[in-house]
Design a protein around this motif. Sequence first.
Motif, mmCIF file in Angstrom:
data_model
loop_
_atom_site.group_PDB
_atom_site.id
_atom_site.type_symbol
_atom_site.label_atom_id
_atom_site.label_comp_id
_atom_site.label_asym_id
_atom_site.label_seq_id
_atom_site.Cartn_x
_atom_site.Cartn_y
_atom_site.Cartn_z
ATOM 1 N N ASN A 1 0.686 -1.471 0.016
ATOM 2 C CA ASN A 1 0.055 0.332 0.243
ATOM 3 C C ASN A 1 0.585 1.440 0.220
ATOM 4 O O ASN A 1 1.117 1.762 1.347
ATOM 5 C CB ASN A 1 -1.094 0.307 1.351
ATOM 6 N N PRO A 2 1.541 1.748 -1.063
ATOM 7 C CA PRO A 2 2.391 2.314 -1.475
ATOM 8 C C PRO A 2 2.041 4.236 -0.924
ATOM 9 O O PRO A 2 2.250 4.594 -0.064
ATOM 10 C CB PRO A 2 2.798 2.638 -2.727
ATOM 11 N N GLN A 3 0.435 4.425 -1.627
ATOM 12 C CA GLN A 3 -0.165 5.379 -1.135
ATOM 13 C C GLN A 3 -0.135 5.547 0.769
ATOM 14 O O GLN A 3 -0.119 7.074 1.102
ATOM 15 C CB GLN A 3 -1.684 5.219 -1.286
ATOM 16 N N SER A 4 -0.530 4.927 1.271
ATOM 17 C CA SER A 4 -0.136 4.573 3.099
ATOM 18 C C SER A 4 1.118 5.612 3.694
ATOM 19 O O SER A 4 1.712 5.834 4.550
ATOM 20 C CB SER A 4 -0.237 3.585 4.044
ATOM 21 N N ALA A 5 2.240 5.340 2.933
ATOM 22 C CA ALA A 5 4.034 5.432 3.581
ATOM 23 C C ALA A 5 4.412 6.695 2.294
ATOM 24 O O ALA A 5 4.944 6.848 2.235
ATOM 25 C CB ALA A 5 4.846 4.020 2.982
ATOM 26 N N ARG A 6 3.640 7.106 1.694
ATOM 27 C CA ARG A 6 3.488 8.731 1.127
ATOM 28 C C ARG A 6 3.686 9.344 1.829
ATOM 29 O O ARG A 6 5.408 10.291 1.987
ATOM 30 C CB ARG A 6 2.048 9.540 0.341
ATOM 31 N N GLY A 7 3.458 10.154 2.996
ATOM 32 C CA GLY A 7 4.072 10.621 3.811
ATOM 33 C C GLY A 7 5.829 10.487 4.432
ATOM 34 O O GLY A 7 6.594 11.616 4.005
ATOM 35 N N LYS A 8 5.901 9.359 4.836
ATOM 36 C CA LYS A 8 6.899 9.212 4.879
ATOM 37 C C LYS A 8 7.829 9.810 4.189
ATOM 38 O O LYS A 8 9.087 10.058 4.140
ATOM 39 C CB LYS A 8 7.199 7.662 5.758
ATOM 40 N N ALA A 9 7.548 9.362 2.983
ATOM 41 C CA ALA A 9 8.177 8.672 1.404
ATOM 42 C C ALA A 9 8.628 10.933 1.293
ATOM 43 O O ALA A 9 9.946 10.519 1.495
ATOM 44 C CB ALA A 9 8.026 8.438 0.548
ATOM 45 N N ILE A 10 7.687 11.583 1.738
ATOM 46 C CA ILE A 10 8.247 12.868 1.770
ATOM 47 C C ILE A 10 9.052 13.370 2.624
ATOM 48 O O ILE A 10 9.981 13.974 1.902
ATOM 49 C CB ILE A 10 6.660 13.575 1.743
ATOM 50 N N GLY A 11 8.905 12.501 3.539
ATOM 51 C CA GLY A 11 9.705 13.068 4.953
ATOM 52 C C GLY A 11 11.208 12.864 4.467
ATOM 53 O O GLY A 11 12.563 13.516 4.752
ATOM 54 N N LEU A 12 11.026 10.796 3.924
ATOM 55 C CA LEU A 12 12.583 10.840 4.077
ATOM 56 C C LEU A 12 13.202 11.585 2.686
ATOM 57 O O LEU A 12 14.038 11.904 3.076
ATOM 58 C CB LEU A 12 12.720 9.391 3.302
ATOM 59 N N PHE A 13 12.996 12.445 1.662
ATOM 60 C CA PHE A 13 12.924 12.396 0.660
ATOM 61 C C PHE A 13 13.523 14.134 0.707
ATOM 62 O O PHE A 13 15.118 14.034 0.345
ATOM 63 C CB PHE A 13 12.083 12.912 -0.612
ATOM 64 N N THR A 14 13.292 14.713 1.282
ATOM 65 C CA THR A 14 13.328 15.822 1.684
ATOM 66 C C THR A 14 14.434 16.400 2.964
ATOM 67 O O THR A 14 15.424 17.104 3.116
ATOM 68 C CB THR A 14 11.874 16.635 2.405
ATOM 69 N N MET A 15 13.980 15.409 3.800
ATOM 70 C CA MET A 15 15.630 14.559 5.280
ATOM 71 C C MET A 15 16.951 14.314 3.551
ATOM 72 O O MET A 15 17.893 15.167 4.255
ATOM 73 C CB MET A 15 14.815 13.896 5.844
ATOM 74 N N MET A 16 16.243 13.804 2.855
ATOM 75 C CA MET A 16 18.202 13.401 1.949
ATOM 76 C C MET A 16 18.374 14.316 1.467
ATOM 77 O O MET A 16 20.064 14.696 1.746
ATOM 78 C CB MET A 16 17.835 11.844 1.414
ATOM 79 N N VAL A 17 17.648 15.128 1.363
ATOM 80 C CA VAL A 17 17.994 16.395 0.556
ATOM 81 C C VAL A 17 18.628 17.359 1.042
ATOM 82 O O VAL A 17 19.406 17.866 0.273
ATOM 83 C CB VAL A 17 16.909 16.718 -0.508
ATOM 84 N N GLY A 18 17.596 17.521 1.904
ATOM 85 C CA GLY A 18 18.873 18.824 3.213
ATOM 86 C C GLY A 18 19.768 18.486 3.456
ATOM 87 O O GLY A 18 20.555 19.752 3.574
#
Length: 190
Positions: free
Chosen positions: A143-160
């Motif tokens: 259920n990828p949609q359920s992890a979307r918020g975590k995925a956004i957090g992970l991506f933005t944290m890594m880039v920053g």
Amino acid sequence: MVRYAKEHKQATRQRIIETAGHRFKQDGIDGSGVSTLMSDAGLTNGAFYAHFASKDDLVANVVTDQLRTQVARYGTLRPGRQGLEDLVRDYLSPEQRDHPGDGCPSAALLDEIIRCGDETRQAYTDGARDIVDEIAARLTPANPQSARGKAIGLFTMMVGTLQLSRALSDQKFSDEVLAQGIENALSIMR
């Protein structure tokens, strides 16, 4: 006038896009003139307009290509969360920090993409969405949609984290930022 096959023109266009991607990430979009980009590709300035309407057109194509390539690399990772952990450790590494021309376009170009035109910003939006979708699918395959918020957090944290580590003049502090970024990313993944 010599006519080249369509394949030759496409290969030349791709060479320009790839060399421009490296140069943009290394020196910035604004710091990379058309003459330098064409010289990097082994071509004359006059050949540029046979492939792109403007530098903005090139930038949008580079952003699309860079992000598409980044997402394609995810397919070479181990499956699921293990592959995502490998990605985090590679992304937040001194090698990525020290070689921006070979790394992530987000960490290298976000401050300039913000000021680009609609075509480039849309290309970036589409690519960033694909990255978030890939991360979410690895976090929760059923259920990828359920992890979307975590995925956004992970991506933005890594880039920053990568951006901050590159900005620091103190190597030890920069290494500490990367190490803590890995720990933070892994905790988001739990």
